[in-house]
Design a protein around this motif. Structure first.
Motif, PDB file in Angstrom:
ATOM      1  N   THR A  50      54.002  21.056  27.162  1.00 36.72           N
ATOM      2  CA  THR A  50      52.777  20.785  27.925  1.00 36.72           C
ATOM      3  C   THR A  50      52.203  22.051  28.546  1.00 36.72           C
ATOM      4  N   ALA A  65      63.593  18.822  30.452  1.00 36.82           N
ATOM      5  CA  ALA A  65      62.532  19.353  31.320  1.00 36.82           C
ATOM      6  C   ALA A  65      61.990  20.667  30.752  1.00 36.82           C
ATOM      7  N   GLU A  94      59.773  19.780  27.851  1.00 43.02           N
ATOM      8  CA  GLU A  94      58.525  19.195  28.359  1.00 43.02           C
ATOM      9  C   GLU A  94      57.600  20.306  28.868  1.00 43.02           C
ATOM     10  N   ALA A  95      58.198  21.251  29.614  1.00 42.79           N
ATOM     11  CA  ALA A  95      57.405  22.366  30.153  1.00 42.79           C
ATOM     12  C   ALA A  95      56.829  23.185  29.008  1.00 42.79           C
ATOM     13  N   SER A 131      54.229  23.101  34.702  1.00 47.43           N
ATOM     14  CA  SER A 131      55.484  23.131  35.444  1.00 47.43           C
ATOM     15  C   SER A 131      56.085  21.731  35.488  1.00 47.43           C
ATOM     16  N   GLN A 132      57.403  21.672  35.509  1.00 48.09           N
ATOM     17  CA  GLN A 132      58.082  20.377  35.536  1.00 48.09           C
ATOM     18  C   GLN A 132      59.039  20.324  36.721  1.00 48.09           C
ATOM     19  N   SER A 144      62.537  18.151  38.107  1.00 51.39           N
ATOM     20  CA  SER A 144      63.517  17.114  37.796  1.00 51.39           C
ATOM     21  C   SER A 144      64.688  17.247  38.760  1.00 51.39           C
TER      22      SER A 144
END
Ligand code: ADP
Length: 650
Positions: A206, A199, A202-203, A209-210, A212
């Motif tokens: 990109t 996560a 990914e944050a 905000s993520q 999980s």
């Protein structure tokens, strides 16, 4: 501003006071150190001017005391001195003063020094207010964080804990401070740690905000946490940083799991209910098919008028029983939320014709006038909908009107309330001049099993299901059902339905004069070989006799496997297939037959005693062409057979 002036020399005091007042200040003057100190404690003075030499304690001592008290830092202190010995200034500053004023006073210089002092006081005040705002904001933030039921912390891209801003609660049984410097791999099980790292990556990639979820075993038991990960504004020298909000969602997860389990149980119960209903339908209709079929066979052969009368009465009773069975199955379908409507093209006039053919005989028998008052357009309109169910509502209401009226008339009215290019809103009324219904009974009659007369001595039969079923059907058709009634004068049952207009060219359904289907079948298709798959011995006899009576040649299969074997050996013009059979059911047998060479186009018609519309869909999906409901109506069976045999010849 408020200025405290401590000066024992009256002349000097007056001079300073005058200068200060001319600069807009409010001056409090005292003449000794003790009074000066007491005065300072009693009130806040942004500026204090102290003579060094004073009776009692001197100015430097007052200055020291001021600096030691809590509010002392917020005052600017000037010391007046006549001494200009080297080191004096040092002593003044060491006592905590900000500046000094030299005696004798040089007024322009005094004004400059005061100007500087005033400016410094202003700076001091604004600095203090910023500081106090910052302190207040910090306090508010930590109070908020402390109040959060969640944990807030900062991680780097490797999942290293950098700040636990978290509340004072413990995470994973370790105090928050003890986590700093460790990575998520040190404190979380591998699966959870990997989830967090993915996560974070990914944050990072990109920039968004993520969210999980991780599952952890904590001392209190299995727990779930929801993580919201937000990128911190990038500071190149620090590398990527993330603010993570961890929320304990164990309670929510447990509720969700409980709901899912309850839903599963409810679905299982609903499936069991549906299976039960389908079986009940099969178990009730199969013997009814036998009873009614046998009566029909006997009626065909009977010549003795007494026997014909008895058989007709048996048929009447069987039809009444079938109507009750159908109502019970309908209400069960409604309760299982399984009642669905068909969407086919129909002409409203045909529904009315069918109604009159069923009720006019009864009306004549009771010497009741059957009156019709229709919007002229209504009988000719073609709709997309379920004509059988619409007819069922009309038959229910008209049947009740006939049942509860002994003198007078029954009037059927139909009005178009709305007429748009797509559809209409139709209002239909069935008015009678019968018994009427007491106001207190009117509402409950629309509930299943309710009747106005629920006594043991009730005069009129009935199950109390008709209105409940009709109400549900009307609702499914987007309308309402209600009653206006006056006891002793009569009742008007009314309902509205929304029907889509059909653009399909007017296709009149083929109609056959009674008995003519049988005659046509015999004259046009005698000797045609068909296969009948049926496992129940009485129904075998009934169906076979009906078919052979119409001149067809019938091969009988007692289960699906036999049907398949026979279809391999012979060529049939048509196959009639029971659905529930031992060894191989009708659906599987149809699929297998369809795969045989030369059987792709053979009409296969289901004969089913099942209650659901879905069953018809199952038949169609398996490759069957049509569906005949049990108990079999001989005329309908013959009409359907003609239709398919003719198509085959095309
Ligand atoms: P059933 O007629 O089988 O008892 P319904 O649900 O069709 O069931 O009707 C419920 C009750 O409503 C009837 O038993 C009767 O008491 C009352 N009712 C229905 N229609 C009329 C009517 N036209 N006139 C008087 N009472 C009626």
């Amino acid at each position: 501003m408020d200025v405290l002036l401590v000066e024992d020399d009256p002349e000097m005091s007056a001079l300073l006071q005058a200068v200060l007042e001319s600069r807009g200040h409010t001056v409090t003057t005292v003449a000794d150190g003790e009074s000066g100190w007491a005065c300072y404690l009693s009130q806040h003075f942004p500026m204090v001017i102290l003579d060094w030499l004073l009776p009692g304690i001197d100015g430097l001592e007052v200055c020291r005391r001021i600096r030691c008290c809590p509010k002392g830092a917020s005052s600017l202190i000037l010391v007046i001195t006549v001494r200009t010995k080297p080191g004096d200034l040092g002593k003044v500053l060491a006592a905590g003063a900000d500046d000094y004023l030299a005696k004798p006073v040089d007024e322009p210089l005094l004004n400059i020094r005061l100007e500087i002092a005033e400016q410094r006081v202003k700076n001091l005040i604004s600095l203090q207010s910023h500081e106090s705002e910052a302190v207040e904001a910090k306090n508010r933030l930590s109070a908020t964080i402390d109040a959060l039921p969640d944990l807030l912390f900062e991680l780097d891209l490797d999942g290293r804990y950098l700040d636990y801003r978290s509340s004072r609660r413990e995470l994973l049984a370790a105090p928050a401070e003890a986590m700093i410097g460790k990575t998520v791999h040190d404190v979380l099980p591998p699966k959870a740690a990997n989830t967090v790292i993915s996560a974070l990556q990914e944050a990072h990639q990109t920039g968004r905000s993520q969210g999980s979820q991780i599952e952890l075993q904590v001392p209190q038991g299995q727990s779930w946490f929801e993580l919201s990960i937000a990128c911190k504004p990038d500071k190149a020298e620090l590398g990527p940083r993330f603010i993570v909000l961890s929320r304990d969602i164990t309670g929510r997860k447990k509720t969700e799991a409980a709901l899912a389990a309850a839903k599963q149980a409810a679905e299982a119960a609903s499936r069991a209910k549906s299976t039960f209903l389908a079986n009940m339908s099969h178990e009730l209709r199969t013997p009814m098919n036998g009873v009614m079929g046998m009566i029909d066979l006997a009626l065909r052969r009977a010549t003795d008028p007494q026997q014909i009368d008895w058989l007709n009465k048996s048929k009447g009773s069987a039809l009444r029983l079938l109507a009750v069975i159908n109502d019970i199955l309908d209400i069960s379908k409604i309760e299982a939320d399984r009642l669905t409507l068909e969407t086919i093209h129909f002409k409203f006039g045909e529904v009315l014709e069918n109604l009159f053919s069923l009720v006019s005989h009864k009306a004549a028998e009771k010497q009741l006038k059957l009156l019709v008052d229709l919007d002229p357009a209504v009988p000719h309109l073609t709709f997309l909908g379920d004509p059988l169910r619409l007819g069922q509502i009309l038959i229910n209401l008209t049947g009740n009107a006939l049942k509860f009226t002994d003198h007078g008339s029954i009037t059927l009215r139909a009005r178009l309330l709305e007429d748009n290019p797509e559809g209409v809103l139709l209002r239909i009324e069935v008015a009678d001049t019968g018994l009427g219904i007491a106001p207190e009974d009117q509402k409950r009659l629309f509930t299943a099993f309710e009747q106005a007369d629920d006594s043991m001595t009730r005069k009129y039969g009935g199950t109390g299901l008709g209105l409940a079923i009709s109400k549900r059907l009307v609702q499914l058709m987007g309308g309402e059902l209600g009653v206006n009634s006056t006891p002793g004068q009569g009742s008007t049952f009314w309902f509205t339905v929304r029907l889509m207009k059909s653009n399909e060219a007017d296709q009149p359904a083929p109609t056959f004069a009674q008995g003519s289907a049988e005659t046509r079948l015999r004259s046009e298709f005698a000797g045609t070989r068909i296969l009948l798959a049926e496992d129940e011995p009485i129904n075998q006899e009934v169906s076979r006799d009906l078919l052979e009576h119409a001149g067809l040649v019938v091969d009988l299969a007692e289960d699906g496997q036999q049907a398949l074997d026979l279809a391999k050996q012979n060529s049939y013009a048509l196959i009639l297939m029971d659905m529930q059979m031992p060894v191989m059911n009708g659906v599987d047998a149809t699929r297998a037959i369809r795969a045989l060479p030369g059987c792709a186009q053979t009409p296969i018609l289901a004969m089913t005693a099942n209650a659901y519309d879905e069953d018809r869909q199952v038949c169609i999906d398996a490759g069957m062409n049509d569906h005949i409901a049990k108990p079999v109506d001989p005329d309908k069976l013959y009409e359907t057979l003609i239709g398919w045999l003719e198509k085959r010849g095309d």
